[in-house]
Structure formats: C-alpha cells, structure tokens
Motif scaffolding. Structure first.
Motif, PDB file in Angstrom:
ATOM      1  N   THR A 118       0.780  -1.022   0.027  1.00 21.79           N
ATOM      2  CA  THR A 118       0.147   0.008   0.255  1.00 21.79           C
ATOM      3  C   THR A 118       0.978   1.230  -0.076  1.00 21.79           C
ATOM      4  N   HIS A 119       2.438   1.217   0.158  1.00 20.31           N
ATOM      5  CA  HIS A 119       2.622   2.394   0.289  1.00 20.31           C
ATOM      6  C   HIS A 119       4.333   1.701  -0.519  1.00 20.31           C
ATOM      7  N   SER A 120       3.629   1.163  -1.761  1.00 21.43           N
ATOM      8  CA  SER A 120       5.030   1.665  -2.986  1.00 21.43           C
ATOM      9  C   SER A 120       6.126   2.254  -2.902  1.00 21.43           C
ATOM     10  N   GLY A 121       5.313   3.714  -2.866  1.00 14.75           N
ATOM     11  CA  GLY A 121       6.439   5.088  -3.480  1.00 14.75           C
ATOM     12  C   GLY A 121       7.483   5.221  -2.562  1.00 14.75           C
ATOM     13  N   ILE A 122       7.148   4.995  -0.833  1.00 13.71           N
ATOM     14  CA  ILE A 122       7.808   5.062   0.158  1.00 13.71           C
ATOM     15  C   ILE A 122       9.514   4.329   0.402  1.00 13.71           C
ATOM     16  N   ARG A 123      10.243   5.402   0.362  1.00 13.54           N
ATOM     17  CA  ARG A 123      11.585   4.242   0.977  1.00 13.54           C
ATOM     18  C   ARG A 123      11.461   4.632   3.046  1.00 13.54           C
ATOM     19  N   VAL A 124      12.422   3.225   2.454  1.00 10.91           N
ATOM     20  CA  VAL A 124      12.918   3.523   4.615  1.00 10.91           C
ATOM     21  C   VAL A 124      14.043   3.180   4.662  1.00 10.91           C
ATOM     22  N   ARG A 125      14.676   4.269   5.413  1.00 11.28           N
ATOM     23  CA  ARG A 125      15.481   3.557   5.971  1.00 11.28           C
ATOM     24  C   ARG A 125      16.002   3.053   7.118  1.00 11.28           C
ATOM     25  N   LEU A 126      16.674   2.709   7.172  1.00 10.74           N
ATOM     26  CA  LEU A 126      16.529   1.363   9.188  1.00 10.74           C
ATOM     27  C   LEU A 126      18.175   1.798   9.361  1.00 10.74           C
ATOM     28  N   PHE A 127      17.992   3.241  10.576  1.00  6.66           N
ATOM     29  CA  PHE A 127      19.704   2.884  11.418  1.00  6.66           C
ATOM     30  C   PHE A 127      19.441   1.833  12.743  1.00  6.66           C
ATOM     31  N   GLU A 128      20.603   0.867  12.604  1.00  5.76           N
ATOM     32  CA  GLU A 128      19.847  -0.511  13.175  1.00  5.76           C
ATOM     33  C   GLU A 128      21.345  -0.449  15.055  1.00  5.76           C
ATOM     34  N   HIS A 129      20.780  -0.523  16.054  1.00  4.46           N
ATOM     35  CA  HIS A 129      21.672   0.141  17.403  1.00  4.46           C
ATOM     36  C   HIS A 129      21.586  -1.730  18.537  1.00  4.46           C
ATOM     37  N   ARG A 130      22.480  -2.224  18.546  1.00  6.81           N
ATOM     38  CA  ARG A 130      22.938  -2.749  19.292  1.00  6.81           C
ATOM     39  C   ARG A 130      22.321  -2.773  20.646  1.00  6.81           C
ATOM     40  N   ARG A 131      22.103  -2.061  21.415  1.00  2.75           N
ATOM     41  CA  ARG A 131      21.148  -2.087  22.521  1.00  2.75           C
ATOM     42  C   ARG A 131      20.254  -0.765  22.819  1.00  2.75           C
ATOM     43  N   SER A 132      18.844  -0.672  23.669  1.00  4.40           N
ATOM     44  CA  SER A 132      18.243   0.427  23.235  1.00  4.40           C
ATOM     45  C   SER A 132      18.342   1.853  23.827  1.00  4.40           C
ATOM     46  N   ALA A 133      19.957   1.627  24.533  1.00  9.26           N
ATOM     47  CA  ALA A 133      19.933   2.801  25.276  1.00  9.26           C
ATOM     48  C   ALA A 133      19.941   3.809  24.341  1.00  9.26           C
ATOM     49  N   THR A 134      20.998   3.286  23.837  1.00 11.13           N
ATOM     50  CA  THR A 134      22.688   3.924  22.419  1.00 11.13           C
ATOM     51  C   THR A 134      20.961   4.411  21.254  1.00 11.13           C
ATOM     52  N   MET A 135      20.161   3.585  21.227  1.00  7.30           N
ATOM     53  CA  MET A 135      19.197   3.586  20.266  1.00  7.30           C
ATOM     54  C   MET A 135      18.301   5.188  21.238  1.00  7.30           C
ATOM     55  N   THR A 136      17.590   5.281  22.063  1.00  4.40           N
ATOM     56  CA  THR A 136      17.061   5.762  22.092  1.00  4.40           C
ATOM     57  C   THR A 136      17.677   7.194  22.642  1.00  4.40           C
ATOM     58  N   ALA A 137      18.871   6.855  23.014  1.00  7.06           N
ATOM     59  CA  ALA A 137      20.253   8.568  23.362  1.00  7.06           C
ATOM     60  C   ALA A 137      20.400   9.076  21.318  1.00  7.06           C
ATOM     61  N   ALA A 138      20.576   8.028  20.552  1.00  4.26           N
ATOM     62  CA  ALA A 138      20.294   8.161  19.283  1.00  4.26           C
ATOM     63  C   ALA A 138      18.905   9.146  18.766  1.00  4.26           C
ATOM     64  N   MET A 139      17.852   8.771  19.109  1.00  9.23           N
ATOM     65  CA  MET A 139      16.447  10.117  18.735  1.00  9.23           C
ATOM     66  C   MET A 139      16.335  11.098  19.617  1.00  9.23           C
TER      67      MET A 139
END
Length: 294
Positions: A118-139
């Motif tokens: 349903t969203h074929s025109g949308i690109r998604v870029r993933l930023f992958e993290h090992r720990r949830s704490a580093t992901m929260t800091a990145a957000m």
C-alpha cells in the motif's frame, strides 16, 4: 532585512489587480492591513516600489526591477508547498526508522512486505542499534523519525506499545534435552555452556535476567552480537541459545522449545513528537506483524 512571501504576494497582487482595494478583496484581507504590509516591504527594501496615480498604481524603476524576482520567489514558494503536499500524499517520501538488529531481522521483513503493498512509493531507511539505550540516545539527537524497539526509560515524547515478542530456547537437532518438547525449564540447562551475547547487545541482558530468575548464571561457550548468528551456532551444537522467536528462519534445522516461565519483551514505537499519517501507518504495520505471531 526581513521580507516575507506574504509581502511579496501583496505587491504582485496590487499590480495585477490594478488597485489596493481589489488586491485586498482577492487576498481576503483588509485594505489597511494590506497597505501596512506593503509599506513594511518598502521600508525593508529601502526603496519605493509603486507610485500611486489617479487611475492605477504604476511601478517605479525599482519596482520594475524587483517585480520579476518577487514573482520568482512566489513560484519557488509554491513549489516548496507542492513538494510538501506530495510527501504528505506519500510521493517521493522517505521514512527514517531506528531499530534493534534483532528487530530488523525478525520483525521488519514481513512488516515491510505488507507495507509495500500500500506504500510502494515510500523509501525506508533503517538505523540499526545493538542496545536500546544507544538507540534512545540517537533518537534524542534526532537520528530518525520513529524508533521501533523496547520501551525506552524516561521518555517524555510519544510512545505506543505495539505488542510483545516471545523468546525461545534453541539447541542442536540432536540435543536430547529438547527432543519432542514444546516447553523447557531453564533450570534444566543450568549446567550447560550457552551461546551468549556480547555485553553491548541488549539480548545479553535478557538471557542473564532469565537465567537469574531460574537461579543460575549461564556459563558461556561463545559470544556473538546478533540473534541470527546465535541461532546458527546453537544449531551447530555450540550450546543452547535464547533468541526472539521471530528470528527463526523457515525450515530451521535445530530444535526449539519455549522457556518456562515465559520470556518476552515489549516492543514500542516512540518519537519526539506524535508521528504524522505516514509514520502512524508504518507503526501500525509493525503492530500488525507482532499481533500476527501466534
């Protein structure tokens, strides 16, 4: 010098309509308000743009020089607005998503498959993290539009619970302890060496906590960073592993059994502000993937 697009719009409308009153009527503003903004434009530019005559206003030399640039600025502004509308309409848009390594393997493939229908025109870029704490800091630093992962600690922005992922114990196919079993008590594996995770992996904390509740500290056979590697190592006989069930590949050759008591992890979506329609649709696709797991 502060010149706004609205002031330039007033300038162009005055000349196109041939009077201040008709320009005000066209733009749905009062004539005094329009005159005030036009005078502010002339003050900002430091020149007179229009000479008022009995019949209709006429451009001064400075006005004739400025007019093409005013029209070009309005056209550029219209293109900006059009581009924004296309993004809202999901054309040429790109969504930045932060997540954990195990989620990008276990949750995202099926969710993105349904999303693309349903969203074929949308690109998604993933930023992958090992720990949830580093992901929260990145957000906090603005890395992504939305984060998909464990519930963050002390988050002041938008948070939505998407469901829970359950964990399973994985062993080699010839390991007798899990033969023909749907569940297994972790205490039965207390004397085994485990396929563990590196300390900077969030999965390491989950295994340690689950074993601690069962009354033991897991001995380590080998450490790895990712659940997908732990699966292969456990299937190769390096010891049991505790991994998210959604990371199991089709036709997995090892044995699996759910730990007793159960081990699961809440998955949330969070961002600094509530997501727009595009972000909310993506979050719903992830939630539907989690709910579809039996």
């Amino acid at each position: 010098m502060n010149v706004s697009l609205r002031q330039l719009e007033y300038f162009v409308a005055i000349m196109d309509e041939g009077s201040f009153s008709r320009a005000a009527e066209l733009l749905h503003v009062t004539q005094p308000g329009l005159s005030h903004q036009f005078q502010a434009l002339e003050r900002a530019l430091g020149v007179r743009l229009i000479e008022r005559t009995p019949r209709r206003p006429r451009l001064t030399p400075a006005g004739r020089a400025v007019m093409p640039h005013a029209r070009a600025a309005l056209a550029a502004g219209a293109r900006v607005e059009s581009t924004a509308h296309r993004v809202v309409a999901e054309v040429e848009a790109e969504l930045y998503v932060a997540t954990m390594y195990s989620h990008s393997v276990g949750i995202f493939p099926d969710a993105l498959r349904s999303w693309r229908l349903t969203h074929s025109g949308i690109r998604v870029r993933l930023f992958e993290h090992r720990r949830s704490a580093t992901m929260t800091a990145a957000m906090v630093d603005g890395q992504a539009d939305i984060a998909i992962g464990p519930r963050p600690d002390h988050w002041d922005g938008y948070v939505r619970s998407l469901g829970f992922e359950r964990f399973t114990v994985v062993t080699a196919e010839d390991d007798p302890v899990a033969a023909g079993r749907h569940t297994i008590s972790l205490v039965e594996l207390a004397d085994r060496e485990w396929v563990h995770f590196t300390p900077d992996s969030g999965l390491s904390d989950i295994l340690d906590a689950a074993c601690a509740r069962a009354g033991f500290t897991p001995a380590v056979s080998i450490r790895t960073e990712q659940a997908s590697s732990a699966l292969r190592l456990a299937a190769a006989g390096m010891g049991p592993a505790l991994v998210p069930e959604n990371n199991l590949p089709p036709h997995f050759t090892g044995r699996t059994a759910f730990p007793v008591p159960p081990v699961d992890r809440e998955i949330t979506a969070y961002s600094r502000t509530p997501p727009d329609d595009l972000g909310e649709a993506f979050v719903t696709a992830i939630a539907n993937r989690l709910l579809a797991v039996p």
